[in-house]
Design a protein around this motif. Structure first.
Motif, mmCIF file in Angstrom:
data_model
loop_
_atom_site.group_PDB
_atom_site.id
_atom_site.type_symbol
_atom_site.label_atom_id
_atom_site.label_comp_id
_atom_site.label_asym_id
_atom_site.label_seq_id
_atom_site.Cartn_x
_atom_site.Cartn_y
_atom_site.Cartn_z
ATOM 1 N N PRO A 33 8.909 4.822 -1.485
ATOM 2 C CA PRO A 33 8.344 4.861 -0.128
ATOM 3 C C PRO A 33 8.464 3.537 0.625
ATOM 4 C CG PRO A 33 6.898 6.012 -1.656
ATOM 5 C CD PRO A 33 7.985 5.370 -2.489
ATOM 6 N N TYR A 34 8.199 2.416 -0.046
ATOM 7 C CA TYR A 34 8.184 1.127 0.667
ATOM 8 C C TYR A 34 9.570 0.736 1.176
ATOM 9 C CZ TYR A 34 7.345 -3.814 1.692
ATOM 10 O OH TYR A 34 7.264 -5.048 2.303
ATOM 11 N N PHE A 37 10.308 2.812 4.144
ATOM 12 C CA PHE A 37 9.500 2.319 5.273
ATOM 13 C C PHE A 37 10.116 1.053 5.884
ATOM 14 C CE2 PHE A 37 5.944 -0.601 6.461
ATOM 15 C CZ PHE A 37 5.468 0.083 7.565
ATOM 16 N N MET A 38 10.617 0.159 5.011
ATOM 17 C CA MET A 38 11.133 -1.129 5.468
ATOM 18 C C MET A 38 12.578 -1.062 5.951
ATOM 19 S SD MET A 38 8.732 -3.364 5.246
ATOM 20 C CE MET A 38 9.694 -4.860 5.415
ATOM 21 N N GLU B 52 0.324 5.295 1.423
ATOM 22 C CA GLU B 52 1.409 5.941 0.658
ATOM 23 C C GLU B 52 2.771 5.317 0.963
ATOM 24 O OE1 GLU B 52 1.057 8.148 -1.685
ATOM 25 O OE2 GLU B 52 -1.080 8.614 -1.401
ATOM 26 N N ASN B 53 2.991 4.924 2.237
ATOM 27 C CA ASN B 53 4.325 4.416 2.592
ATOM 28 C C ASN B 53 4.566 2.991 2.099
ATOM 29 O OD1 ASN B 53 2.735 3.074 4.404
ATOM 30 N ND2 ASN B 53 3.707 3.905 6.246
ATOM 31 N N LEU B 54 3.578 2.377 1.456
ATOM 32 C CA LEU B 54 3.762 1.026 0.915
ATOM 33 C C LEU B 54 3.958 1.043 -0.603
ATOM 34 C CD1 LEU B 54 1.062 -0.940 2.977
ATOM 35 C CD2 LEU B 54 3.462 -0.487 3.534
ATOM 36 N N VAL B 55 4.047 2.238 -1.181
ATOM 37 C CA VAL B 55 4.190 2.354 -2.633
ATOM 38 C C VAL B 55 5.577 1.865 -3.068
ATOM 39 C CG1 VAL B 55 4.406 4.042 -4.515
ATOM 40 C CG2 VAL B 55 2.466 4.168 -2.919
#
Lengths: 154, 150
Positions: A33-34, A37-38, B52-55
């Motif tokens: 996910p990260y 996102f990035m 959740e989006n930082l996992v």
């Protein structure tokens, strides 16, 4: 073999094994996910595996200059090291970072940023990795890091 | 000596002035949901809510190191402003982070940073990240910052 119900996504270890063969790196970076996102991805450029962090206005740290947030460069450097370990060694679990030291060399402009990781030592339990990040000119890095990772025993 | 960048003496006003670095003024701090929760002398406390989006590890749900790096960098910068007593242009020179224990998924991360030495050009900062008990930190960090004004 484990099976995941109600999902077509393979467990991460299986995905890592597949991506090492197929080089469909986006399947792996999208599974975390990260990095999704990035906007951090892995690409094969001129036969070399590099990491790219696509520019996104939300990665800005200083709106006046403007410059990328130092934390996003740390994130790119660490992610590049993690993907290098996952794709170039036989580690099947996401390696755990023990320590990370980042030197910030130049401010990051609002554009795509690249990173290349070098595994300087891989032991049974610990790996040492160096990483450089740059934008226009690879010989003028904007940040560099060295990191220690704990490799989980299989 | 008084100018628009001088931090007020009053704690609530100092908080309010420093909090702008966690809104649209610093888009990435805002994107991660960082929030300034305390300022004391040259010490800043900032929270990173779990999302959740930082996992970084989908198998464990543990938050990515990169998000923790951003939390530490931002908190350390605020600690330097507090020590200076004013906003001044700063760049991070280096940051070293030791991960002492795994972060537990689902729980807010709190960073406390202190600027313990300030010279004319360089600021030295140390920081701890914890999940409710400062005695059992998740990470410890040390950073240096350069003042880039004349």
């Amino acid at each position: 073999m484990t099976t995941m119900s109600e999902s077509t996504t393979p467990p991460l270890a299986e995905l890592v094994r597949q991506v090492r063969k197929t080089r469909e790196y986006k399947r792996l970076t999208d599974a975390i996910p990260y990095t999704r996102f990035m906007g951090i991805g892995v690409e094969n450029l001129a036969g070399e595996m590099l990491c790219r962090m696509a520019f996104n206005p939300r990665n800005i740290g200083n709106s006046l200059i403007p410059a990328l947030h130092g934390g996003t460069l740390g994130a790119l450097l660490e992610s590049a090291a993690v993907f290098e370990l996952l794709l170039q060694t036989n580690t099947e679990r996401v390696p755990k970072v023990i320590s990370l030291t980042v030197d910030f060399l130049r401010s990051g402009k609002p554009q795509d940023t690249f990173a290349k990781a070098f595994i300087t030592r891989q032991g049974r339990r610990v790996a040492n990795v160096r990483v450089d990040a740059w934008q226009d000119d690879r010989t003028r890095p904007i940040a560099s890091a060295h990191a220690l990772f704990l490799l989980s025993e299989q | 000596m008084s100018d628009d960048f001088t931090l007020p003496e009053d704690k609530a006003e100092r908080m309010e002035r420093c909090a702008i670095f966690y809104t649209d003024v610093v888009p990435h701090n805002h994107a991660l949901g960082l929030r300034l929760v305390d300022v004391v002398a040259a010490e800043a406390t900032v929270e990173l809510p779990y999302a959740e989006n930082l996992v970084g590890n989908p198998e464990t749900g543990v938050i990515a190191g990169g998000a923790v790096t951003t939390l530490i960098d931002a908190t350390c910068g605020t600690a330097v402003f507090l020590k200076l007593g004013r906003f001044a242009p700063l760049v991070t020179l280096d940051l070293r982070i030791d991960y002492l224990r795994p972060a537990r998924p689902g729980i807010v991360l709190t960073c406390v940073a202190e600027c313990y030495r300030l010279t004319r050009q360089v600021a030295f900062v140390r920081a701890l990240v914890h999940q409710g008990d400062p005695g059992h930190p998740v990470a410890s960090a040390q950073g240096t910052f350069m003042r880039t004004e004349e």
